[in-house]
Design a protein around this motif. Structure first.
Motif, short mmCIF file in Angstrom:
data_model
loop_
_atom_site.label_atom_id
_atom_site.label_comp_id
_atom_site.label_asym_id
_atom_site.label_seq_id
_atom_site.Cartn_x
_atom_site.Cartn_y
_atom_site.Cartn_z
N THR A 268 10.69 52.23 21.52
CA THR A 268 10.73 52.04 23.00
C THR A 268 10.20 50.76 23.32
N TYR A 269 10.69 49.99 24.35
CA TYR A 269 10.42 48.64 24.79
C TYR A 269 9.30 48.68 25.86
N VAL A 270 8.95 49.85 26.23
CA VAL A 270 7.95 49.95 27.26
C VAL A 270 6.46 49.61 26.64
N SER A 271 5.83 48.81 27.17
CA SER A 271 4.57 48.00 26.87
C SER A 271 3.53 48.96 27.25
N SER A 272 2.31 48.47 26.74
CA SER A 272 0.93 49.14 27.34
C SER A 272 0.63 48.74 28.60
N LYS A 273 1.46 47.98 29.43
CA LYS A 273 1.02 47.82 30.75
C LYS A 273 1.56 48.88 31.62
N ALA A 274 2.25 49.76 31.21
CA ALA A 274 2.79 50.75 31.68
C ALA A 274 1.74 51.90 31.65
N LYS A 275 0.71 52.20 32.58
CA LYS A 275 -0.34 52.93 32.16
C LYS A 275 -0.30 54.08 33.24
N ASP A 276 0.52 54.33 33.87
CA ASP A 276 0.58 55.71 34.77
C ASP A 276 0.37 56.77 34.04
N THR A 277 -0.56 57.96 34.44
CA THR A 277 -0.85 58.89 33.55
C THR A 277 0.26 59.87 33.61
N PHE A 278 0.79 60.49 32.63
CA PHE A 278 1.75 61.66 32.26
C PHE A 278 1.28 62.84 31.41
N THR A 279 1.51 63.88 31.61
CA THR A 279 0.94 65.04 30.86
C THR A 279 1.94 65.13 29.77
N TYR A 280 1.42 65.59 28.51
CA TYR A 280 2.12 65.77 27.40
C TYR A 280 1.76 66.97 26.59
N LYS A 281 2.59 67.27 25.67
CA LYS A 281 2.33 68.65 24.90
C LYS A 281 2.13 68.32 23.55
N TYR A 282 1.11 68.71 22.90
CA TYR A 282 0.46 68.53 21.55
C TYR A 282 1.76 69.23 20.88
N SER A 283 2.12 68.62 19.74
CA SER A 283 3.04 69.04 18.94
C SER A 283 2.67 70.40 18.18
N GLY A 284 3.69 71.22 18.18
CA GLY A 284 3.59 72.60 17.46
C GLY A 284 2.56 73.54 18.04
N ILE A 285 1.91 73.31 19.18
CA ILE A 285 1.06 74.09 19.70
C ILE A 285 1.21 74.24 21.11
N ASP A 286 0.57 75.15 21.75
CA ASP A 286 0.59 75.21 23.31
C ASP A 286 -0.36 74.32 23.90
N GLY A 287 -0.69 73.36 23.48
CA GLY A 287 -1.84 72.51 23.89
C GLY A 287 -1.16 71.33 24.79
N TYR A 288 -1.95 70.82 25.66
CA TYR A 288 -1.50 69.72 26.45
C TYR A 288 -2.73 68.85 26.81
N GLY A 289 -2.20 67.56 26.94
CA GLY A 289 -3.17 66.23 27.36
C GLY A 289 -2.57 65.59 28.07
N GLU A 290 -3.20 64.32 28.58
CA GLU A 290 -2.73 63.51 29.72
C GLU A 290 -2.71 61.88 28.89
N SER A 291 -1.79 61.26 28.94
CA SER A 291 -2.08 59.62 28.44
C SER A 291 -1.11 58.82 29.09
N GLU A 292 -1.24 57.42 28.94
CA GLU A 292 -0.44 56.48 29.67
C GLU A 292 1.00 56.70 29.35
N TYR A 293 1.77 56.09 30.25
CA TYR A 293 3.10 56.50 30.19
C TYR A 293 3.99 55.73 28.88
N TYR A 294 3.61 54.69 28.54
CA TYR A 294 4.03 53.95 27.42
C TYR A 294 3.97 54.83 26.12
N LYS A 295 3.11 55.67 25.98
CA LYS A 295 2.94 56.60 24.91
C LYS A 295 3.81 57.68 25.01
#
Length: 287
Positions: free
Chosen positions: A166-193
């Motif tokens: 990805t070319y998206v840099s760490s400046k893109a800090k808006d928060t998104f929700t993501y799914k933990y791999s392999g489990i039904d768990g969720y977290g929140e982190s910056e968009y560049y991740k």
């Protein structure tokens, strides 16, 4: 006679069952082996190079499933290596317009959403909101930078390794929700991740290295593929020598990043190869 007819019937049923299983695999979601395989057919300077990759779904399920969906949709066919770096070739985001030399960004949004803007991918790992009512067509990075790891260390960059980019840099800090791999768990982190779409790289250095902020999800599957990539790299070196070039690329500055989640004015520099490296076709050979 009854025994013969029964044998024929059993054989016919086995053929029908095999066909049904094949059809299920072609539907992709029905077959989820630990190590699917893909074939990448690349052309350069009139020659063809075939690379077979073994993908590691057992390590990086979300990543492999995401790229498999794009491969099944023929998304990568006819694309090009658009950025040639010292240790990797980056592709999956551009093609050339007709026979011309102008790089055209792929319509990733159009290819992965319907007419109403709904995401058509099945492997959803990122949402715009904490309630997960607005799924995106992005991929959450299964990378060390996100705290992701596998028990035995996973894959690293070795010659020919296939990784996310990805070319998206760490400046893109808006928060998104993501799914933990392999489990039904969720977290929140910056968009560049959570900004991985279709870009990938082929690692071309002979020195092994950690993947850093990217996920290595595939390795060359056999000696023939290793030899094919070596032949491609030799052909590039020969091209540079024959043309008496200082480098194999020309830097194209301030290429806009076509990402609806970034502010306008986000740009990147690309080291565009002076001779086209075309990814003619990527297809699944084993599910």
């Amino acid at each position: 006679m009854v025994k013969t007819l029964g044998g024929k019937l059993a054989k016919a049923l086995s053929v029908i069952l095999a066909a049904a299983l094949l059809a299920g695999c072609l539907a992709f979601a029905a077959c989820t082996g630990s190590h699917p395989e893909i074939e990448m057919r690349i052309t350069f300077n009139g020659e063809e190079y075939n690379l077979t990759y073994r993908l590691y779904r057992n390590y990086y399920r979300q990543t492999v499933d995401h790229y498999m969906e794009l491969i099944e949709a023929d998304f990568f066919d006819g694309t090009v290596i658009s950025d040639y770096q010292t240790d990797r070739m980056i592709g999956g985001g551009y093609r050339y317009e007709g026979d011309g030399d102008e790089l055209i960004a792929l319509d990733y949004e159009g290819a992965t959403t319907d007419a109403e803007g709904n995401v058509t991918l099945k492997n959803i790992t990122v949402w715009e909101d904490a309630e997960r009512t607005a799924p995106t067509n992005r991929l959450h990075g299964e990378i060390a930078g996100n705290g992701f790891s596998v028990e035995d260390g996973g894959l690293t960059n070795t010659f020919g390794a296939l990784g996310t980019y990805t070319y998206v840099s760490s400046k893109a800090k808006d928060t998104f929700t993501y799914k933990y791999s392999g489990i039904d768990g969720y977290g929140e982190s910056e968009y560049y991740k959570n900004s991985f779409t279709s870009l990938f790289y082929i690692y071309t250095s002979t020195s092994s290295a950690s993947a850093g902020n990217y996920c290595v999800f595939g390795e060359l599957a056999d000696d023939a593929s290793d030899e094919a990539l070596e032949a491609l790299m030799d052909a590039i070196d020969a091209y540079v020598e024959d043309k008496e070039l200082d480098t194999f690329y020309e830097t194209e500055e301030d290429v806009p990043l076509n990402d609806k989640y970034l502010d306008e004015g986000e740009y990147v520099d690309l080291n565009v190869p002076v001779a086209k490296i075309v990814i003619e076709e990527v297809r699944v050979t084993k599910y």
